[in-house]
Write a protein that holds these residues in place. Structure first.
Motif, PDB file in Angstrom:
ATOM      1  N   SER A   7     -10.292  10.415  -6.924  1.00  0.00           N
ATOM      2  CA  SER A   7     -10.849  10.277  -8.238  1.00  0.00           C
ATOM      3  C   SER A   7     -11.398   9.649  -8.986  1.00  0.00           C
ATOM      4  O   SER A   7     -12.017   8.442  -9.231  1.00  0.00           O
ATOM      5  N   THR A   8      -9.880   9.517  -9.454  1.00  0.00           N
ATOM      6  CA  THR A   8      -9.389   8.775 -10.839  1.00  0.00           C
ATOM      7  C   THR A   8      -8.991   7.094 -10.301  1.00  0.00           C
ATOM      8  O   THR A   8     -10.262   6.504 -11.371  1.00  0.00           O
ATOM      9  N   PHE A   9      -9.057   6.814  -9.080  1.00  0.00           N
ATOM     10  CA  PHE A   9      -9.122   5.108  -8.426  1.00  0.00           C
ATOM     11  C   PHE A   9     -10.059   5.272  -8.198  1.00  0.00           C
ATOM     12  O   PHE A   9     -10.102   3.945  -6.828  1.00  0.00           O
ATOM     13  N   GLU A  10     -11.289   5.755  -7.503  1.00  0.00           N
ATOM     14  CA  GLU A  10     -11.806   5.958  -6.862  1.00  0.00           C
ATOM     15  C   GLU A  10     -11.472   5.155  -5.493  1.00  0.00           C
ATOM     16  O   GLU A  10     -12.256   4.082  -4.697  1.00  0.00           O
ATOM     17  N   ILE A  11     -10.858   5.986  -4.875  1.00  0.00           N
ATOM     18  CA  ILE A  11      -9.805   6.047  -3.770  1.00  0.00           C
ATOM     19  C   ILE A  11     -11.147   6.389  -2.310  1.00  0.00           C
ATOM     20  O   ILE A  11     -11.413   7.563  -2.167  1.00  0.00           O
ATOM     21  N   GLN A  17      -0.644  -6.235 -11.125  1.00  0.00           N
ATOM     22  CA  GLN A  17      -1.637  -5.918 -10.289  1.00  0.00           C
ATOM     23  C   GLN A  17      -2.490  -4.814  -9.060  1.00  0.00           C
ATOM     24  O   GLN A  17      -1.832  -4.730  -8.460  1.00  0.00           O
ATOM     25  N   PHE A  18      -3.306  -5.070  -9.207  1.00  0.00           N
ATOM     26  CA  PHE A  18      -3.784  -3.393  -8.442  1.00  0.00           C
ATOM     27  C   PHE A  18      -5.148  -4.135  -7.583  1.00  0.00           C
ATOM     28  O   PHE A  18      -5.770  -4.888  -7.811  1.00  0.00           O
ATOM     29  N   VAL A  19      -4.815  -3.497  -6.824  1.00  0.00           N
ATOM     30  CA  VAL A  19      -5.479  -3.000  -5.521  1.00  0.00           C
ATOM     31  C   VAL A  19      -6.978  -2.142  -5.739  1.00  0.00           C
ATOM     32  O   VAL A  19      -6.213  -1.138  -5.712  1.00  0.00           O
ATOM     33  N   ALA A  20      -8.003  -2.309  -5.564  1.00  0.00           N
ATOM     34  CA  ALA A  20      -9.124  -1.394  -6.074  1.00  0.00           C
ATOM     35  C   ALA A  20     -10.670  -1.322  -5.617  1.00  0.00           C
ATOM     36  O   ALA A  20     -11.008  -2.733  -5.348  1.00  0.00           O
ATOM     37  N   SER A  21     -11.362  -0.512  -4.782  1.00  0.00           N
ATOM     38  CA  SER A  21     -12.578  -0.992  -4.773  1.00  0.00           C
ATOM     39  C   SER A  21     -13.568  -1.728  -6.056  1.00  0.00           C
ATOM     40  O   SER A  21     -12.817  -1.580  -7.273  1.00  0.00           O
ATOM     41  N   LEU A  40      -0.409  -4.007  -5.743  1.00  0.00           N
ATOM     42  CA  LEU A  40      -0.182  -2.631  -5.421  1.00  0.00           C
ATOM     43  C   LEU A  40      -1.463  -1.955  -5.396  1.00  0.00           C
ATOM     44  O   LEU A  40      -2.518  -2.450  -6.253  1.00  0.00           O
ATOM     45  N   ALA A  41      -1.818  -0.788  -4.030  1.00  0.00           N
ATOM     46  CA  ALA A  41      -2.743  -0.706  -3.570  1.00  0.00           C
ATOM     47  C   ALA A  41      -2.126   0.925  -3.412  1.00  0.00           C
ATOM     48  O   ALA A  41      -1.692   1.163  -2.727  1.00  0.00           O
ATOM     49  N   PHE A  42      -3.251   2.253  -3.759  1.00  0.00           N
ATOM     50  CA  PHE A  42      -2.972   3.268  -3.472  1.00  0.00           C
ATOM     51  C   PHE A  42      -3.822   4.307  -2.424  1.00  0.00           C
ATOM     52  O   PHE A  42      -4.934   3.448  -2.033  1.00  0.00           O
ATOM     53  N   LEU A  43      -2.671   4.561  -1.275  1.00  0.00           N
ATOM     54  CA  LEU A  43      -3.570   5.370  -0.392  1.00  0.00           C
ATOM     55  C   LEU A  43      -3.976   6.747  -0.655  1.00  0.00           C
ATOM     56  O   LEU A  43      -2.505   8.041  -0.534  1.00  0.00           O
ATOM     57  N   ALA A  44      -4.559   7.710  -0.296  1.00  0.00           N
ATOM     58  CA  ALA A  44      -4.564   9.141  -1.324  1.00  0.00           C
ATOM     59  C   ALA A  44      -4.366   9.934   0.294  1.00  0.00           C
ATOM     60  O   ALA A  44      -4.897   9.832   1.065  1.00  0.00           O
ATOM     61  N   GLN A  45      -3.551  11.297  -0.098  1.00  0.00           N
ATOM     62  CA  GLN A  45      -3.353  12.329   0.974  1.00  0.00           C
ATOM     63  C   GLN A  45      -4.544  12.831   0.686  1.00  0.00           C
ATOM     64  O   GLN A  45      -5.509  12.938  -0.168  1.00  0.00           O
ATOM     65  N   LYS A  46      -5.408  14.016   1.761  1.00  0.00           N
ATOM     66  CA  LYS A  46      -6.125  14.803   1.598  1.00  0.00           C
ATOM     67  C   LYS A  46      -6.370  15.322   0.231  1.00  0.00           C
ATOM     68  O   LYS A  46      -7.443  15.744  -0.351  1.00  0.00           O
ATOM     69  N   ILE A  63       0.578  -1.593   0.180  1.00  0.00           N
ATOM     70  CA  ILE A  63      -0.123  -0.578  -0.247  1.00  0.00           C
ATOM     71  C   ILE A  63       0.359   1.156  -0.079  1.00  0.00           C
ATOM     72  O   ILE A  63       1.307   1.574   0.731  1.00  0.00           O
ATOM     73  N   ILE A  64       1.018   2.007  -0.794  1.00  0.00           N
ATOM     74  CA  ILE A  64       1.873   3.356  -1.165  1.00  0.00           C
ATOM     75  C   ILE A  64       1.062   4.623  -0.590  1.00  0.00           C
ATOM     76  O   ILE A  64      -0.065   4.703  -1.389  1.00  0.00           O
ATOM     77  N   CYS A  65       1.281   5.294  -0.177  1.00  0.00           N
ATOM     78  CA  CYS A  65       1.207   6.512   0.490  1.00  0.00           C
ATOM     79  C   CYS A  65       1.680   7.669  -0.111  1.00  0.00           C
ATOM     80  O   CYS A  65       2.922   7.625   0.881  1.00  0.00           O
TER      81      CYS A  65
END
Length: 634
Positions: free
Chosen positions: A88-92, A284-288, A75-81, A53-55
């Protein structure tokens, strides 16, 4: 997270200390191994069964993304504020715990990645400038009306610098497209911008193809219309605006003259030429589940090209490369076909002379018979509209050959109509002024408005084969031959009171049609403004001169309307006698003459008539002469 052997790393960037603190206090903290990005990038022990999980910043995310592609971990993304575009692009999810739950519990799936010159593109790239394709989508209903207006203002500000550039595109299947555009937006999946909203039905996260949208407005008017459609109009129409081209391919090579800046994920990367390539199922991507809804099962090797509204010929490309014109420039073929038709219509041929003579006979006889249907038949038969429209094009383009040829044809038609009608009026033993003749003796500004509207309609119909038959309706609306026939009757009777207003009505129609048709042809792009300025100035000046007597006539008409509304269907009482006024007719001489019928039960005396006139004078507040016919009703 279903595999017990799976290690989960939380990798944080240089500006993510606060996020690290939040994660360490979350209920998922015990499942995570935290690592600073620099340490993680040096660690080669991550296996393809692990999850990261990358931030971090955009650049830091791309570094980890490259490593994920090489080593195969999910890999998964964690968005900052402040990373709204990433979110919005990756529906986080905005909620931190929810975003961690998605990152830990969702199953990884293969995701395509877009590259530009071997650099990863997260949400989109822009070559040149393409407002508002790069703006946040306004069609999703989440943007307020005020924000839409701000988008419109910002896009309009770019008009001053917006310029078309010569562009060469080469797709993965070696299809070459030479065109001109102000900018190109390249995306791989939905990034919630104007570009992705237009290409929604073509987007997928794993189809192995990129989507490129080219902004190529042919004129300022075209650009403004495009802004209105993209920012304000809520439509389910899946077709692209004429000013937008679309390409879907596995790769796209872009060259331009001059070189254009290439912005990737909001930062300038390089200049053209550039190569965009999609690597299928690169990570391999992890998303909603909301993100994965873009997955489409259908797969095709076919490329999609929608370029019908963009310049493709060398003439079109060179024209739009100059300063963006006010109106769209007509294509060479479109201009050639129309111009050939107008030259042919501007010639004086035997058919034209014959139809002109016959239509004048019909119109003159119809005027004497007071028959509207016969007069309408003459309007349909008359061929005068075609050379007048040709004259309008000659005026617009300052083409003396077309202008003088068409004017000569119009003059021949006018002379045929005048002398034919004069001969008929001179030979017939009739000198009564019918209602149809009288209707052509009071031209006003309203007639000029009709002529202007008819000129627009005539030019539009002339340029559109589907509605060219509407020219007959335009001819009826503007009525060119009946005024000429009425003027000819005035010549036959040696009466300038008939000739002058009737001929003024024809001149009004002629000048109004020429000016309006010229302006319409200009808006359709059949002449640059610089070339059209001289002819349009002359046409406008003549129209203003003609408008002077029309204005005077209109003021007289308005005055008469006020008098008639005051007098007609009114009842007055004089000396106990009731008077009803009917059939009021006004005649303008040295003093206004009011002719009318009095409906009374017994005749009025001279004294009572004088008393009645004084009442009227107090109402009308002006001197006039009264001519009365008393009718007894009992």
């Amino acid at each position: 997270m279903n595999d017990a052997t799976e290690n989960v790393y939380f990798v944080y960037g240089k500006q993510c200390e606060s996020i690290l603190e939040e994660v360490s206090k979350s209920r998922y903290a015990t499942l995570l191994s935290s690592a600073f990005i620099d340490d993680f990038l040096k660690d080669e022990a991550v296996s393809n069964s692990d999850r990261v999980i990358i931030c971090g910043s955009t650049g830091e995310i791309k570094q980890v993304l490259k490593k994920a592609c090489q080593q195969g971990f999910s890999l998964a993304f964690l968005a900052q504020k402040n990373q709204n575009t990433l979110r919005s692009t990756f529906e986080i999810p905005k909620d931190r715990d929810e975003s961690l739950r998605v990152a830990l519990e969702s199953e990884p799936k293969p995701l395509d990645l877009l590259y530009v010159n071997n650099e990863v593109v997260l949400w989109g790239a822009v070559v040149g400038d393409a407002p508002p394709l790069t703006y946040s989508s306004a069609v999703d209903g989440k943007i307020s009306l005020g924000e839409r207006y701000k988008l419109l203002i910002n896009a309009c500000k770019k008009l001053k610098h917006l310029k078309q550039n010569k562009i060469k595109l080469t797709t993965a299947k070696s299809q070459e497209i030479n065109t001109a555009a102000s900018g190109i937006v390249i995306i791989e999946h939905d990034n919630h911008t104007g570009a992705s909203s237009l290409a929604q039905e073509y987007l997928s996260v794993n189809d192995g193809k990129l989507s490129a949208l080219l902004l190529s407005p042919a004129s300022i008017a075209d650009y403004l219309y495009y802004l209105y459609v993209s920012i304000f109009k809520k439509s389910k129409n899946t077709s692209f605006p004429d000013s937008v081209g679309f390409i879907k391919s596995e790769s796209l090579h872009i060259e331009s003259s001059p070189p254009l800046d290439v912005m990737v994920d909001g930062e300038q990367l390089t200049q053209t030429p550039v190569e965009f390539v999609v690597k299928k199922q690169a990570v391999q991507f992890v998303a909603s589940e909301e993100f994965w809804k873009e997955v489409k099962n259908e797969s095709s090797d076919k490329e999609t090209l929608k370029m019908s509204g963009l310049p493709v010929t060398s003439e079109e490309v060179s024209y739009v490369q100059e300063t963006l014109p006010l109106f769209t420039h007509a294509s060479e073929n479109r201009y050639k076909d129309l111009f050939a038709d107008l030259r042919k219509q501007g010639k004086t041929e035997p058919t034209y002379v014959t139809l002109m003579f016959l239509s004048t006979i019909l119109a003159t006889v119809g005027l004497f018979l007071n028959s509207a249907s016969v007069v309408i038949g003459a309007m349909l038969l008359a061929p005068l509209m075609q050379p007048i429209v040709s004259t309008a094009m000659g005026v617009l383009r300052n083409d003396q050959s077309l202008l003088f040829g068409s004017m000569r044809t119009v003059l021949v038609g006018v002379l045929i109509a005048l002398f034919s009608a004069a001969a008929i009026a001179f030979l017939l033993p009739l000198e009564n002024l019918t209602a149809e003749i009288s209707a052509r003796l009071s031209p006003s500004l309203l007639d000029l408005m009709v002529a202007l509207a008819s000129g627009v309609a005539a030019a539009y119909a002339q340029n559109n084969e589907k509605i060219v038959g509407s020219l007959a309706g335009v001819s009826i609306a503007v009525a060119l031959v009946p005024p000429l026939a009425t003027a000819g009757i005035g010549l036959g009777w040696m009466s300038m009171d008939i000739f002058y207003p009737a001929f003024l009505l024809f001149i009004t129609n002629f000048v109004g049609i020429v000016f309006a048709a010229s302006l319409t042809f200009l808006m359709m792009g059949f002449s640059p403004i610089k070339r059209a300025k001289k002819g349009l100035t002359y046409a406008l000046a003549i129209s203003l001169v003609v408008a002077i007597p029309l204005y005077l006539s209109f003021t007289t008409m308005a005055f008469d309307s006020r008098i008639l509304s005051t007098l007609e269907q009114r009842e007055y009482v004089v000396s106990g006698k009731t008077i009803q006024i009917e059939n009021v007719v006004l005649k303008h001489a040295d003093v206004l003459i009011v002719k009318c019928d009095f409906i009374v039960q017994e005749t009025l005396s001279q004294k009572e008539l004088v008393e009645f006139k004084q009442i009227l004078q107090s109402e009308l507040d002006m001197p006039f002469a009264l001519e009365v016919v008393q009718r007894i009703r009992f």
